[in-house]
Design a protein around this motif. Structure first.
Motif, PDB file in Angstrom:
ATOM      1  N   PRO A 187       5.809   6.241   3.709  1.00 13.84           N
ATOM      2  CA  PRO A 187       6.686   7.399   3.506  1.00 13.84           C
ATOM      3  C   PRO A 187       7.361   7.419   2.141  1.00 13.84           C
ATOM      4  O   PRO A 187       7.631   8.497   1.603  1.00 13.84           O
ATOM      5  CB  PRO A 187       7.717   7.281   4.640  1.00 13.84           C
ATOM      6  CG  PRO A 187       7.641   5.871   5.104  1.00 13.84           C
ATOM      7  CD  PRO A 187       6.235   5.436   4.871  1.00 13.84           C
ATOM      8  N   ALA A 188       7.618   6.244   1.558  1.00 19.01           N
ATOM      9  CA  ALA A 188       8.232   6.198   0.232  1.00 19.01           C
ATOM     10  C   ALA A 188       7.280   6.758  -0.820  1.00 19.01           C
ATOM     11  O   ALA A 188       7.702   7.457  -1.752  1.00 19.01           O
ATOM     12  CB  ALA A 188       8.623   4.767  -0.119  1.00 19.01           C
TER      13      ALA A 188
ATOM     14  N   GLN B 146       9.262   8.886  -3.735  1.00 18.92           N
ATOM     15  CA  GLN B 146      10.241   7.853  -4.089  1.00 18.92           C
ATOM     16  C   GLN B 146       9.558   6.736  -4.874  1.00 18.92           C
ATOM     17  O   GLN B 146      10.112   6.202  -5.837  1.00 18.92           O
ATOM     18  CB  GLN B 146      10.883   7.292  -2.828  1.00 18.92           C
ATOM     19  CG  GLN B 146      11.902   6.198  -3.074  1.00 18.92           C
ATOM     20  CD  GLN B 146      12.484   5.651  -1.784  1.00 18.92           C
ATOM     21  OE1 GLN B 146      12.445   6.315  -0.740  1.00 18.92           O
ATOM     22  NE2 GLN B 146      13.009   4.441  -1.823  1.00 18.92           N
ATOM     23  N   ASN B 147       8.358   6.369  -4.450  1.00 22.59           N
ATOM     24  CA  ASN B 147       7.506   5.435  -5.188  1.00 22.59           C
ATOM     25  C   ASN B 147       6.251   6.176  -5.630  1.00 22.59           C
ATOM     26  O   ASN B 147       5.769   7.066  -4.924  1.00 22.59           O
ATOM     27  CB  ASN B 147       7.096   4.239  -4.325  1.00 22.59           C
ATOM     28  CG  ASN B 147       8.256   3.307  -4.024  1.00 22.59           C
ATOM     29  OD1 ASN B 147       9.267   3.312  -4.717  1.00 22.59           O
ATOM     30  ND2 ASN B 147       8.115   2.517  -2.976  1.00 22.59           N
TER      31      ASN B 147
ATOM     32  N   VAL C 244      -0.390  12.994   6.653  1.00 23.90           N
ATOM     33  CA  VAL C 244       0.179  12.537   5.384  1.00 23.90           C
ATOM     34  C   VAL C 244      -0.947  12.458   4.351  1.00 23.90           C
ATOM     35  O   VAL C 244      -1.944  11.767   4.567  1.00 23.90           O
ATOM     36  CB  VAL C 244       0.854  11.164   5.529  1.00 23.90           C
ATOM     37  CG1 VAL C 244       1.504  10.740   4.223  1.00 23.90           C
ATOM     38  CG2 VAL C 244       1.885  11.192   6.654  1.00 23.90           C
ATOM     39  N   ALA C 245      -0.795  13.168   3.253  1.00 23.26           N
ATOM     40  CA  ALA C 245      -1.848  13.263   2.242  1.00 23.26           C
ATOM     41  C   ALA C 245      -1.780  12.084   1.276  1.00 23.26           C
ATOM     42  O   ALA C 245      -1.003  12.082   0.316  1.00 23.26           O
ATOM     43  CB  ALA C 245      -1.730  14.582   1.485  1.00 23.26           C
TER      44      ALA C 245
ATOM     45  N   PHE D 282      -2.355   2.448  -3.166  1.00 23.99           N
ATOM     46  CA  PHE D 282      -2.538   3.875  -2.913  1.00 23.99           C
ATOM     47  C   PHE D 282      -1.436   4.694  -3.574  1.00 23.99           C
ATOM     48  O   PHE D 282      -0.413   4.170  -4.036  1.00 23.99           O
ATOM     49  CB  PHE D 282      -2.551   4.144  -1.412  1.00 23.99           C
ATOM     50  CG  PHE D 282      -1.212   3.939  -0.730  1.00 23.99           C
ATOM     51  CD1 PHE D 282      -0.392   5.009  -0.425  1.00 23.99           C
ATOM     52  CD2 PHE D 282      -0.764   2.656  -0.408  1.00 23.99           C
ATOM     53  CE1 PHE D 282       0.840   4.822   0.193  1.00 23.99           C
ATOM     54  CE2 PHE D 282       0.458   2.453   0.213  1.00 23.99           C
ATOM     55  CZ  PHE D 282       1.265   3.547   0.504  1.00 23.99           C
ATOM     56  N   THR D 283      -1.652   5.990  -3.601  1.00 22.15           N
ATOM     57  CA  THR D 283      -0.656   6.936  -4.082  1.00 22.15           C
ATOM     58  C   THR D 283      -0.738   8.171  -3.193  1.00 22.15           C
ATOM     59  O   THR D 283      -1.503   8.204  -2.231  1.00 22.15           O
ATOM     60  CB  THR D 283      -0.890   7.286  -5.563  1.00 22.15           C
ATOM     61  OG1 THR D 283       0.219   8.073  -6.043  1.00 22.15           O
ATOM     62  CG2 THR D 283      -2.185   8.059  -5.770  1.00 22.15           C
ATOM     63  N   SER D 284       0.056   9.186  -3.503  1.00 18.61           N
ATOM     64  CA  SER D 284      -0.043  10.434  -2.747  1.00 18.61           C
ATOM     65  C   SER D 284      -1.119  11.309  -3.384  1.00 18.61           C
ATOM     66  O   SER D 284      -1.403  11.196  -4.582  1.00 18.61           O
ATOM     67  CB  SER D 284       1.302  11.175  -2.737  1.00 18.61           C
ATOM     68  OG  SER D 284       1.633  11.603  -4.052  1.00 18.61           O
TER      69      SER D 284
END
Length: 322
Positions: free
Chosen positions: A82-83, A88-89, A107-108, A232-234
């Protein structure tokens, strides 16, 4: 328990965050300094899995790419996801199964770099399910009805324990799973607060030195050469900041290769972000840090996730993986 972990992490792991270039910058896209360096916030778990990142920072691999890492710690991927999703990160480390669960919940996320893998050897892996020396539990089947600690629920730890129980002829639905940070598992097991623990290094070696017995090589039970963690990242960050993502990928690839080639240095770096005593470092088992994830092992995790009912909808591995 979570408040206690937060307090311990803030103090004991402060030096690690400082060593990795902690910053007070608060930017959802990374903060570029006047010198052209981009500070990115990275969520990690204080376990042996992430040693290459700290080693790469020490060796200047991230600096060479123009990146400065601001590290924060969490008990598991369930808190890191979630961060990253919220911005946030910018980056995070998580077991790949938690990324599948998050994606199935809408969640993408985008896995961008390999993290680590099991050694594939029972009794010589960096993770195992253990009990006390005098425990009557002899096999994973005996875990039915017993209190078993995992770092977070609905992740690769729970998946693996369930698979170990199933393979041993038991009913995984009869487990009493308890969330507990890895660094608290040795004491809890020693005091009899739990019956068993799925522990990773360095907690694994601590339990063994207390006389603990391995009853299942749970990651090995899931698949040979199991891909465990990934960075990983978003999806949003990856789309808006492809240059920064590419730099992180390149620095991480160099870090993984260096850690694999220099295991003694990888062991030593673990002491900079955990409370592992020097006397323990020589005994810990290191994971593998391959350049690429093992797609077949990830597909096996997805299949087991479907079987155990972890997903709201089937994960899209093509969209999730690099």
């Amino acid at each position: 328990m979570r408040r206690l972990l937060a307090g311990l992490a803030a103090g004991a792991l402060l030096s690690a965050a400082t060593a990795c270039g902690s910053s007070d910058d608060d930017s959802s896209s990374g903060s570029a300094s006047s010198g052209g360096t981009t500070t990115v916030k990275v969520g990690l778990i204080p376990i042996v899995d992430v040693a290459p990142l700290f080693l790469g920072q020490q060796k200047g691999f991230y600096k060479k790419q123009g990146l400065k890492l601001s590290v924060s710690f969490a008990a598991g991927g369930a808190a890191i996801v979630p961060a990253v999703a919220s911005g946030q990160n910018q980056f995070g480390f998580s077991n790949v199964f938690s990324l599948m669960v998050a994606q199935s919940n809408g969640v993408a996320l985008k896995a961008i770099s390999n993290g680590n893998a099991s050694t594939g050897v029972a009794g010589k892996d960096f993770v195992a399910t253990l009990v006390k020396k005098d425990s009557p539990i002899r096999t994973a089947k005996d875990l039915e009805g017993k209190k078993v600690a995992v770092n977070t629920l609905k992740n690769i730890a729970e998946l693996s324990v369930r698979e170990s129980v199933k393979k041993a002829g038991g009913d995984p639905d009869k487990l009493k799973l308890v969330e507990m940070p890895f660094d608290q598992m040795p004491a809890a097991l020693d005091k009899g607060q739990i019956d068993a623990a799925l522990a990773v290094e360095p907690a694994l070696t601590t339990i063994r030195q207390q006389g603990g017995r391995e009853i299942a090589a749970s990651f090995v039970d899931v698949a040979p050469d199991l891909t465990v963690g990934m960075y990983f990242t978003s999806q949003q960050y990856a789309q808006k900041n492809p240059a920064v993502v590419k730099k992180f990928q390149q620095a991480t690839a160099e870090s993984l290769a260096y850690a694999n080639a220099h295991p003694d240095e990888a062991r030593e770096i673990v002491a900079t972000y955990t409370k592992v005593p020097a006397s323990l470092l020589a005994d810990i088992t290191l994971p593998k840090w391959p350049a690429e994830p093992n797609r077949a092992s990830i597909e096996t995790q997805a299949k087991l996730g479907e079987e155990f009912g972890f997903f709201k909808k089937s994960p899209d591995l093509d969209a999730l993986l690099p």
